[in-house]
Design a protein around this motif. Structure first.
Motif: not given
Length: 277
Positions: A41-46, A64, A68, A72
């Motif tokens: 989630g951090k990598e995908a901004n969610c 997005s 990601a 990743t």
């Protein structure tokens, strides 16, 4: 517009739908490379919750998120973006898929809208407010697929040009609260000031009765124009040369009736100040 999902009997079958298959592949790769849902989630901004819902096939992932995943997970080689393209195709109802496929290939999109801003220029908040009126159970999925269509205007390779004509009523027709409308009209002004695009407003004083329903035309580098007519409960595509010629003539008249493109930004600023400040 509804997003197709698997039936209740197929909830545990990862091959029941492209959405389920995408989610299962994300989960397998995440576990293989020792990533937690929070880390992905951090990598995908969610958030963790969205990752969980994507993995179980409950939510349509945004573009997005697929990008990601490819960043990743080692050796993905664009696999998740390719899977995502299939997911997003089947996220539209069957009757709308042919139009979306054509829209993605178009190099020029011309649209007329009398009362609402079209999906290609909607902000997330405006789209949510519009779609919420239908009381869907999958609001965020509908917003995701609507906003993804805007990618044709910003893609790196051959972005499409947009020529948009609207009645002034569309800018004064309040959707959501004043903050939603300010942000939406500011976004529309930015598009109007982008050199490759054109936005024209038919002033309220002109009393446009020439066309009362939304329609658009798609143009291509190596193919004939087509017309899309929006309607309830569904729209339809016209390719007959006579229909296209009639639509082109109507659009030409609308552009002549509208204020020039270089007056659009000033008009938008005036409406924001008068109605939404």
């Amino acid at each position: 517009m509804s997003v197709e999902t698997a039936s209740e009997d197929d909830n545990n079958d990862p091959n029941a739908s492209p959405l389920k298959h995408f989610g299962r592949e994300v989960q397998l790769s995440r576990e293989r490379w020792g990533k937690s849902r929070a880390e992905l989630g951090k990598e995908a901004n969610c958030g963790y919750s969205l990752v969980a819902k994507i993995e179980t096939g409950e939510r349509v992932p945004p573009r997005s998120f697929a990008e990601a995943c490819d960043r990743t997970f080692p050796h993905s080689d664009g696999r998740f973006e390719r899977l995502w393209a299939l997911v997003i195709r089947y996220a539209y109802p069957p009757w709308f898929r042919p139009y979306v496929a054509l829209e993605q290939k178009a190099n020029l999109v011309r649209m007329f809208n009398p009362t609402l801003l079209p999906g290609l220029v909607q902000t997330r908040a405006y789209a949510e407010a519009v779609l919420r009126t239908g009381r869907p159970t999958n609001l965020q999925d509908l917003v995701t697929v609507r906003l993804d269509r805007q990618h044709i205007l910003t893609r790196e390779e051959d972005p499409a040009r947009l020529w948009l004509v609207m009645n002034e009523e569309a800018l004064r027709n309040s959707v959501g609260d004043a903050a939603v409308m300010r942000a939406q009209l500011n976004h529309l002004r930015d598009i109007a000031e982008t050199p490759r695009h054109r936005v024209q407003i038919v002033p309220a004083s002109k009393r446009n009765v020439l066309v009362v329903s939304p329609f658009g035309m798609l143009s291509f580098v190596d193919d004939a124009d087509v017309v899309h007519v929006d309607g309830f409960p569904r729209g339809y595509v016209l390719a007959d040369p006579e229909d296209v010629a009639q639509a082109r003539d109507a659009y030409d008249l609308l552009t002549a009736m509208a204020a020039p493109p270089d007056e659009t930004a000033e008009l938008i600023n005036s409406i924001v100040k008068d109605c939404y400040s």
